[in-house]
Design a protein around this motif. Structure first.
Motif, PDB file in Angstrom:
ATOM      1  N   ALA A  59       0.688  -1.213   0.290  1.00 26.77           N
ATOM      2  CA  ALA A  59      -0.272   0.165   0.305  1.00 26.77           C
ATOM      3  C   ALA A  59       0.224   1.551   0.309  1.00 26.77           C
ATOM      4  N   GLU A  60       2.039   0.890   0.297  1.00 23.50           N
ATOM      5  CA  GLU A  60       2.981   2.065   0.457  1.00 23.50           C
ATOM      6  C   GLU A  60       3.079   2.836  -0.682  1.00 23.50           C
ATOM      7  N   LEU A  61       3.789   1.728  -1.290  1.00 22.89           N
ATOM      8  CA  LEU A  61       4.425   1.694  -2.564  1.00 22.89           C
ATOM      9  C   LEU A  61       4.087   1.945  -3.608  1.00 22.89           C
ATOM     10  N   ILE A  62       1.947   1.468  -3.667  1.00 27.97           N
ATOM     11  CA  ILE A  62       1.537   2.613  -4.187  1.00 27.97           C
ATOM     12  C   ILE A  62       1.189   4.080  -3.851  1.00 27.97           C
ATOM     13  N   GLU A  63       0.832   3.947  -2.886  1.00 28.89           N
ATOM     14  CA  GLU A  63       1.151   5.561  -2.517  1.00 28.89           C
ATOM     15  C   GLU A  63       2.027   6.237  -3.511  1.00 28.89           C
ATOM     16  N   HIS A  64       3.168   6.385  -3.414  1.00 27.97           N
ATOM     17  CA  HIS A  64       4.403   6.528  -3.593  1.00 27.97           C
ATOM     18  C   HIS A  64       4.174   6.364  -5.444  1.00 27.97           C
ATOM     19  N   GLN A  65       3.536   5.766  -5.741  1.00 30.24           N
ATOM     20  CA  GLN A  65       3.289   5.175  -7.774  1.00 30.24           C
ATOM     21  C   GLN A  65       1.929   6.626  -7.597  1.00 30.24           C
ATOM     22  N   LYS A  66       1.368   6.712  -6.765  1.00 25.52           N
ATOM     23  CA  LYS A  66       0.295   7.732  -6.700  1.00 25.52           C
ATOM     24  C   LYS A  66       0.790   9.066  -7.862  1.00 25.52           C
ATOM     25  N   LYS A  67       2.145   9.203  -6.601  1.00 22.02           N
ATOM     26  CA  LYS A  67       2.791  10.595  -6.150  1.00 22.02           C
ATOM     27  C   LYS A  67       3.531  10.729  -7.523  1.00 22.02           C
ATOM     28  N   GLY A  69       5.658   8.539  -8.311  1.00 19.68           N
ATOM     29  CA  GLY A  69       7.178   7.356  -8.078  1.00 19.68           C
ATOM     30  C   GLY A  69       7.510   6.430  -8.123  1.00 19.68           C
ATOM     31  N   LYS A  70       8.621   5.611  -8.653  1.00 19.63           N
ATOM     32  CA  LYS A  70       9.021   4.222  -9.834  1.00 19.63           C
ATOM     33  C   LYS A  70       9.132   3.578  -9.060  1.00 19.63           C
ATOM     34  N   VAL A  71       9.208   1.925  -8.854  1.00 21.85           N
ATOM     35  CA  VAL A  71       9.238   1.384  -7.672  1.00 21.85           C
ATOM     36  C   VAL A  71      10.205   0.296  -8.763  1.00 21.85           C
ATOM     37  N   PHE A  72      11.347   0.113  -8.363  1.00 15.70           N
ATOM     38  CA  PHE A  72      12.196  -0.645  -9.152  1.00 15.70           C
ATOM     39  C   PHE A  72      12.674  -1.886  -7.591  1.00 15.70           C
ATOM     40  N   GLY A  73      12.321  -3.617  -9.086  1.00 20.77           N
ATOM     41  CA  GLY A  73      12.407  -4.713  -7.791  1.00 20.77           C
ATOM     42  C   GLY A  73      13.533  -4.876  -8.650  1.00 20.77           C
ATOM     43  N   THR A  74      14.013  -5.877  -7.678  1.00 18.79           N
ATOM     44  CA  THR A  74      15.725  -6.458  -8.107  1.00 18.79           C
ATOM     45  C   THR A  74      16.178  -7.959  -6.987  1.00 18.79           C
ATOM     46  N   ALA A  87      16.684   8.851  -6.690  1.00 20.03           N
ATOM     47  CA  ALA A  87      15.863   9.512  -7.904  1.00 20.03           C
ATOM     48  C   ALA A  87      14.586  10.012  -7.434  1.00 20.03           C
ATOM     49  N   ASP A  88      14.251   9.365  -6.526  1.00 23.06           N
ATOM     50  CA  ASP A  88      13.074   9.085  -5.366  1.00 23.06           C
ATOM     51  C   ASP A  88      12.447   8.482  -6.139  1.00 23.06           C
ATOM     52  N   ALA A  89      13.003   7.687  -6.150  1.00 24.87           N
ATOM     53  CA  ALA A  89      12.184   6.430  -6.913  1.00 24.87           C
ATOM     54  C   ALA A  89      12.542   4.573  -5.139  1.00 24.87           C
ATOM     55  N   ILE A  90      11.714   3.541  -5.552  1.00 21.50           N
ATOM     56  CA  ILE A  90      12.533   2.872  -3.845  1.00 21.50           C
ATOM     57  C   ILE A  90      12.670   1.387  -5.067  1.00 21.50           C
ATOM     58  N   ALA A  91      13.408   0.688  -3.979  1.00 25.69           N
ATOM     59  CA  ALA A  91      14.133  -0.381  -4.500  1.00 25.69           C
ATOM     60  C   ALA A  91      13.652  -1.149  -3.616  1.00 25.69           C
ATOM     61  N   THR A  92      12.738  -2.331  -4.285  1.00 26.20           N
ATOM     62  CA  THR A  92      12.336  -3.660  -2.704  1.00 26.20           C
ATOM     63  C   THR A  92      12.729  -4.785  -3.409  1.00 26.20           C
ATOM     64  N   GLY A  93      13.459  -5.886  -2.561  1.00 26.98           N
ATOM     65  CA  GLY A  93      13.929  -7.048  -3.089  1.00 26.98           C
ATOM     66  C   GLY A  93      12.634  -7.590  -3.696  1.00 26.98           C
ATOM     67  N   LEU A  94      13.239  -8.967  -4.400  1.00 24.20           N
ATOM     68  CA  LEU A  94      11.728  -9.739  -4.978  1.00 24.20           C
ATOM     69  C   LEU A  94      12.138 -11.508  -4.703  1.00 24.20           C
ATOM     70  N   CYS A  95      12.962 -10.932  -4.556  1.00 20.27           N
ATOM     71  CA  CYS A  95      13.424 -13.261  -4.509  1.00 20.27           C
ATOM     72  C   CYS A  95      12.461 -13.645  -3.946  1.00 20.27           C
ATOM     73  N   PRO A 130       1.791  -9.110  -4.880  1.00 21.50           N
ATOM     74  CA  PRO A 130       1.608  -7.548  -4.830  1.00 21.50           C
ATOM     75  C   PRO A 130       2.778  -7.255  -5.638  1.00 21.50           C
ATOM     76  N   PHE A 131       3.940  -7.719  -5.106  1.00 19.87           N
ATOM     77  CA  PHE A 131       5.392  -6.707  -5.074  1.00 19.87           C
ATOM     78  C   PHE A 131       5.746  -7.418  -6.207  1.00 19.87           C
ATOM     79  N   PHE A 132       5.630  -7.969  -6.434  1.00 16.19           N
ATOM     80  CA  PHE A 132       5.736  -7.968  -7.929  1.00 16.19           C
ATOM     81  C   PHE A 132       4.860  -7.567  -9.130  1.00 16.19           C
ATOM     82  N   ARG A 133       3.825  -7.457  -8.502  1.00 14.22           N
ATOM     83  CA  ARG A 133       2.707  -6.759  -9.493  1.00 14.22           C
ATOM     84  C   ARG A 133       3.244  -5.258  -9.913  1.00 14.22           C
ATOM     85  N   ILE A 134       3.145  -4.979  -8.286  1.00 14.15           N
ATOM     86  CA  ILE A 134       3.856  -3.347  -8.080  1.00 14.15           C
ATOM     87  C   ILE A 134       5.124  -2.810  -9.064  1.00 14.15           C
ATOM     88  N   ALA A 135       6.348  -3.782  -9.192  1.00  9.90           N
ATOM     89  CA  ALA A 135       7.489  -2.798  -9.495  1.00  9.90           C
ATOM     90  C   ALA A 135       7.014  -2.156 -10.915  1.00  9.90           C
TER      91      ALA A 135
END
Ligand code: BJ8
Length: 424
Positions: A59-67, A69-74, A87-95, A130-135
């Motif tokens: 939900a936080e990542l989606i809020e960031h996207q609504k503003k 922002g981008k989300v990168f999955g690593t 770059a004011d983006a968010i990185a999130t682990g996806l393993c 959801p993390f894999f969908r959001i990135a």
């Protein structure tokens, strides 16, 4: 727990299948974690994060996207999060660490691919995480062969940037990695529309170093004779570090460490004196893979350290914070990241030195070298690792496992026998 069904629906998830995952996770978590005695109060935060694992942070990542922002999955600890956050983006682990996702991966990958890759691909293609969908963009790397080919399959479904990781550590390789980080920076700038300035990069270097320092503090506490925290709990914290908000994670982990320091002063230990101290080395243990820690800690041992990417490889070595120009900052990043010792490098003697050093620092009685099934790199390196440990007089047990529970009983027998041997 809040109702996140609408959010999952909007993400295009397969709700019916996802419900099955949501039904088994609490039981697994309860069995491994909530059954532990004498846990630090500070673990409540991490319990809460896991209880709502597919709710709060997504939900936080989606809020960031609504503003905007981008989300990168690593998928690898070589990918520098600092560039993304600058770059004011968010990185999130996806393993992926659950067997639940493996059959989905096997639909497109050979069965003899490691479970981490199969679970990661399955989580995306089956639309059950959801993390894999959001990135918005995935970041792959040229580490092992399985991952390299998986990026081609995932790349048909989601934008992906691949970093070309050198596999030797000569000066020219470190330079090449700096150039690759520069290319990544340009790609992130283009994708986000935000420029990465020296000031922004300096801030993000400090942010991620802060997380490393907090984890280092936590691990430092595990060196005590009287152990203030279990290996299971420490592993959970390492796993959560990959996707939690870094500033909040650092604050909560430092607060937990305050409590643990008090425990050390008060002589509080989670295990009786004389419990055999085990260091784990090998392939990463992505959430919710708690199998081996649970087996060790319910078979008379305690895990005191992980020489793993979900462990010391993630936080050891800081990025130099004194650089003030982008090119120098990128060099500092390249130097720090090339200090990580993964089996995809040749030679990789630094990893053996690390294991021997860590075994001494954490006063390990024995080491378990754990390999995820079909990971050829760590399996092959296991020969050199185990020989070096035997030469150093450190007892070692080599184990190969996957995400299923089918070998749990057999593993328990072997681990118990190993701990029994250490006791004699
Ligand atoms: S730095 S360990 S995170 S590559 S277990 S997928 S290697 S076949 S995860 Fe890794 Fe980066 Fe190295 Fe760490 Fe391949 Fe092996 Fe599977 Fe692996």
């Amino acid at each position: 727990m809040a109702d996140y069904r609408k959010m999952w629906e909007d993400l295009g998830m397969d709700l019916e299948t996802h419900d099955q995952l949501c039904a088994v996770l609490p039981q697994a978590f309860g069995d491994v974690y909530l059954s532990q005695e004498n846990r630090p109060e500070g673990m409540d935060y991490y319990n809460m994060v896991v209880a709502d694992i597919h709710g709060i942070r997504p939900a936080e990542l989606i809020e960031h996207q609504k503003k905007g922002g981008k989300v990168f999955g690593t998928f690898c600890v070589y990918v520098p999060d600092e560039i993304v956050f600058a770059a004011d983006a968010i990185a999130t682990g996806l393993c992926g660490g659950s067997q639940f996702w493996v059959p989905g991966g096997e639909k497109v990958l050979p069965t003899n691919t490691c479970p981490l890759i199969k679970a990661s691909v399955g989580a995306r293609l089956d639309r059950t995480c959801p993390f894999f969908r959001i990135a918005d963009m995935y970041v792959g790397e040229t580490t092992c062969d399985g991952k390299k080919k998986a990026w081609e399959i995932l790349g048909e479904d989601v934008p992906i940037h691949i970093m070309d990781l050198p596999q030797m550590k000569r000066a020219k390789d470190i330079k090449a990695w700096a150039e690759e980080i520069e290319t990544f920076k340009n790609a992130v700038e283009t994708f986000t529309g935000n420029q990465i300035t020296a000031e922004k990069l300096s801030e993000s270097i400090k942010l991620i170093n802060g997380k490393r320092r907090a984890l280092e503090r936590l691990y430092e506490l595990r060196k005590n004779e009287k152990l203030p925290i279990s290996g299971c709990d420490a592993l959970l914290i390492s796993q959560i570090a990959f996707y939690d908000d870094p500033g909040r994670f650092t604050k909560m982990t430092n607060a937990l460490c305050d409590e643990l320091e008090q425990r050390v002063k008060d002589g509080v230990s989670v295990v009786p004196a004389g419990t055999k101290r085990i260091l784990l080395t090998g392939t990463p243990l992505a959430i919710p893979n708690w199998k081996l820690h649970n087996i060790v800690e319910t078979s008379g041992g305690i895990v005191v350290c992980e020489e793993m990417c979900t462990g010391t490889r993630y936080f050891e070595h800081l990025v130099d914070e004194t650089k003030t120009e982008v090119p120098e900052q990128i060099e500092a990043l390249a130097e720090r990241y090339m200090n990580i010792n993964c089996a995809c490098f040749t030679p990789n003697t630094g990893r053996i030195d690390d294991i021997v050093r860590l075994a001494k620092e954490y006063k390990a009685d024995g080491i378990i070298d754990v390999n995820l099934k079909f990971c050829n790199l760590y399996d092959t390196e296991g020969y050199l690792v185990e020989r070096a440990l035997k030469d150093a007089g450190i007892p070692v047990l080599g184990i190969e496992t996957d995400y299923t529970d089918s070998d749990a009983q057999q593993l328990r027998t072997r681990v118990s026998a190993f701990i029994e041997m250490l006791n004699n």
